[in-house]
Design a protein around this motif. Structure first.
Motif, PDB file in Angstrom:
ATOM      1  N   UNK A 180      15.903  90.737  49.157  1.00  0.00           N
ATOM      2  CA  UNK A 180      15.383  90.060  50.343  1.00  0.00           C
ATOM      3  C   UNK A 180      15.708  88.575  50.340  1.00  0.00           C
ATOM      4  N   UNK A 181      16.676  88.184  49.510  1.00  0.00           N
ATOM      5  CA  UNK A 181      16.972  86.763  49.313  1.00  0.00           C
ATOM      6  C   UNK A 181      18.188  86.292  50.095  1.00  0.00           C
ATOM      7  N   UNK A 182      18.049  85.097  50.678  1.00  0.00           N
ATOM      8  CA  UNK A 182      19.190  84.358  51.207  1.00  0.00           C
ATOM      9  C   UNK A 182      19.230  83.011  50.497  1.00  0.00           C
ATOM     10  N   UNK A 212      28.294  72.876  57.826  1.00  0.00           N
ATOM     11  CA  UNK A 212      28.327  74.329  57.699  1.00  0.00           C
ATOM     12  C   UNK A 212      27.171  74.818  56.829  1.00  0.00           C
ATOM     13  N   UNK A 213      26.604  75.957  57.222  1.00  0.00           N
ATOM     14  CA  UNK A 213      25.581  76.615  56.408  1.00  0.00           C
ATOM     15  C   UNK A 213      26.236  77.817  55.740  1.00  0.00           C
ATOM     16  N   UNK A 214      26.211  77.849  54.424  1.00  0.00           N
ATOM     17  CA  UNK A 214      26.908  78.875  53.652  1.00  0.00           C
ATOM     18  C   UNK A 214      25.888  79.651  52.831  1.00  0.00           C
ATOM     19  N   UNK A 215      25.930  80.996  52.919  1.00  0.00           N
ATOM     20  CA  UNK A 215      24.909  81.798  52.237  1.00  0.00           C
ATOM     21  C   UNK A 215      25.466  83.138  51.789  1.00  0.00           C
ATOM     22  N   UNK A 216      24.733  83.794  50.892  1.00  0.00           N
ATOM     23  CA  UNK A 216      25.105  85.138  50.453  1.00  0.00           C
ATOM     24  C   UNK A 216      24.899  86.124  51.595  1.00  0.00           C
ATOM     25  N   UNK A 217      25.763  87.127  51.656  1.00  0.00           N
ATOM     26  CA  UNK A 217      25.709  88.092  52.750  1.00  0.00           C
ATOM     27  C   UNK A 217      24.992  89.373  52.338  1.00  0.00           C
ATOM     28  N   UNK A 218      25.058  89.723  51.060  1.00  0.00           N
ATOM     29  CA  UNK A 218      24.427  90.954  50.582  1.00  0.00           C
ATOM     30  C   UNK A 218      23.239  90.636  49.682  1.00  0.00           C
ATOM     31  N   UNK A 219      22.230  91.480  49.768  1.00  0.00           N
ATOM     32  CA  UNK A 219      21.023  91.283  48.951  1.00  0.00           C
ATOM     33  C   UNK A 219      20.711  92.503  48.097  1.00  0.00           C
ATOM     34  N   UNK A 233      21.801  95.312  45.299  1.00  0.00           N
ATOM     35  CA  UNK A 233      22.736  95.570  44.208  1.00  0.00           C
ATOM     36  C   UNK A 233      22.897  94.418  43.243  1.00  0.00           C
ATOM     37  N   UNK A 234      22.434  93.242  43.602  1.00  0.00           N
ATOM     38  CA  UNK A 234      22.482  92.071  42.726  1.00  0.00           C
ATOM     39  C   UNK A 234      21.064  91.574  42.463  1.00  0.00           C
ATOM     40  N   UNK A 235      20.859  90.967  41.310  1.00  0.00           N
ATOM     41  CA  UNK A 235      19.576  90.343  41.027  1.00  0.00           C
ATOM     42  C   UNK A 235      19.531  88.961  41.669  1.00  0.00           C
ATOM     43  N   UNK A 281      21.713  86.549  39.772  1.00  0.00           N
ATOM     44  CA  UNK A 281      23.140  86.743  40.028  1.00  0.00           C
ATOM     45  C   UNK A 281      23.558  86.112  41.359  1.00  0.00           C
ATOM     46  N   UNK A 282      22.713  86.259  42.370  1.00  0.00           N
ATOM     47  CA  UNK A 282      23.010  85.665  43.677  1.00  0.00           C
ATOM     48  C   UNK A 282      23.040  84.145  43.571  1.00  0.00           C
ATOM     49  N   UNK A 283      22.045  83.587  42.888  1.00  0.00           N
ATOM     50  CA  UNK A 283      21.974  82.129  42.739  1.00  0.00           C
ATOM     51  C   UNK A 283      23.171  81.611  41.958  1.00  0.00           C
ATOM     52  N   UNK A 284      23.546  82.309  40.910  1.00  0.00           N
ATOM     53  CA  UNK A 284      24.677  81.879  40.083  1.00  0.00           C
ATOM     54  C   UNK A 284      25.986  81.932  40.883  1.00  0.00           C
ATOM     55  N   UNK A 285      26.204  83.014  41.631  1.00  0.00           N
ATOM     56  CA  UNK A 285      27.437  83.144  42.413  1.00  0.00           C
ATOM     57  C   UNK A 285      27.505  82.079  43.503  1.00  0.00           C
TER      58      UNK A 285
END
Length: 351
Positions: A172-174, A219-226, A228-230, A233-237
């Protein structure tokens, strides 16, 4: 905390920059959460939304970091007040379009805010200046854990946190950053950036997120998938991608200065000339011109001192902020353009 207190004391992340080259402006972590056995806000009746709001807001206001903050139900805010909060990135455009059974809670520091009954029952966010996604995640995680101990979160062992939109399932993270990328835009490299980001499940959007334009090269840049990753992992990527992109932007600016020194200096000088002499400036034109000055300051073409409050100025020249400064109840677009030009002219002249 009153609305005027909120507006008269903007958070440090709104007006300051931790990035020496003024590239990464802010880092934000947003979490989507819902309650069990309760319809999503978009499917709920007004009474159900109000019952959910009473439960969730009552518990959220007991969390230490949120105590004494600003709380308001959207039905009690004017359209201008809602837009002011949108322009400060404290609420979403989606929440601003809603009313009954919806609310916002903002911490005194204005780093943390909780949106009630937007797309999900709860949207938690934490914002910090510069590249600080890991720190923002740590801060919002504490708030989330305290809420989860008080409220029956909807969670599935296979799908993770249950959300109204399937794309938010899982964490549920962006994790998002706001970046100033004039070098890559001028050198026509943004399409490659968008393509590279997509391969990493990262998306590139405009100033106010999905469906908005990148005004002023922001520009606002964010992760697209929530799923399958912890969270880590999202924060690190996202942190790694942001750092790499900031490095690319800085190199693009330096290459522009080396290959087209006179043109770059002329563009910065013309931007300064227009900003200090224009009597009418639209939001788009002002942000575009200020973008060149910011880039010029980072390349030592232009004085850093004159732009020390540039982030605050950009916030204050947005339409709802200008309407608040107006001495008349009804402001026309032309009147707002005049006020905007006056504010920028005074700011750059040091008055």
């Amino acid at each position: 905390m009153l609305f005027d207190d909120l507006l008269n004391n903007p958070a440090k992340w709104m007006v300051e920059s931790r990035d020496e080259h003024d590239i990464v402006l802010t880092s934000r972590i947003r979490l989507a959460r819902n309650l069990t056995a309760t319809p999503f806000p978009g499917w709920a009746t007004r009474q159900q939304r109000e019952e959910t709001l009473k439960l969730t807001s009552g518990e959220a206001r007991q969390i230490p970091v949120m105590k004494g903050g600003y709380y308001a139900e959207l039905s009690g805010l004017t359209q201008q007040q809602k837009q002011l909060l949108v322009e400060r990135h404290l609420i979403s455009r989606e929440l601003a379009a809603r009313s009954e059974g919806c609310a916002v809670l903002i911490s005194r520091s204005q780093n943390a805010s909780i949106l009630f009954n937007e797309e999900d029952h709860l949207r938690l966010q934490y914002i910090l200046p510069g590249i600080q996604l890991k720190k923002a995640w740590g801060a919002i995680s504490k708030i989330d854990s305290e809420l989860e101990a008080r409220l029956p979160y909807a969670y599935n062992t296979r799908l993770g946190y249950i959300t109204a939109c399937p794309t938010n399932l899982g964490t549920g993270m962006r994790a998002s950053v706001m970046m100033h990328l004039p070098g890559l835009v001028i050198s026509e490299q943004m399409q490659q950036v968008v393509q590279a980001a997509a391969q990493l499940n990262i998306t590139v959007r405009g100033l106010y997120g999905e469906g908005t334009e990148a005004t002023g090269n922001l520009f606002q840049i964010s992760n697209q998938s929530t799923l399958g990753d912890s969270e880590d992992q999202i924060v690190e990527r996202m942190t790694r991608f942001t750092s790499d992109l900031a490095h690319q932007e800085w190199n693009a600016r330096r290459r522009l200065l080396q290959s087209s020194s006179l043109q770059v200096k002329d563009r910065v000088s013309r931007a300064y000339g227009l900003l200090t002499n224009a009597t009418l400036l639209s939001t788009q034109e002002a942000l575009a011109l200020l973008s060149f000055l910011r880039m010029g300051a980072s390349l030592d073409i232009f004085s850093h001192q004159a732009l020390k409050n540039v982030n605050k100025t950009i916030m204050n020249i947005q339409p709802a902020h200008l309407a608040r400064l107006s001495t008349t109840d009804q402001t026309t677009p032309e009147h707002r353009d005049q006020i905007r030009a006056d504010i920028i002219r005074k700011e750059l002249s040091g008055n």
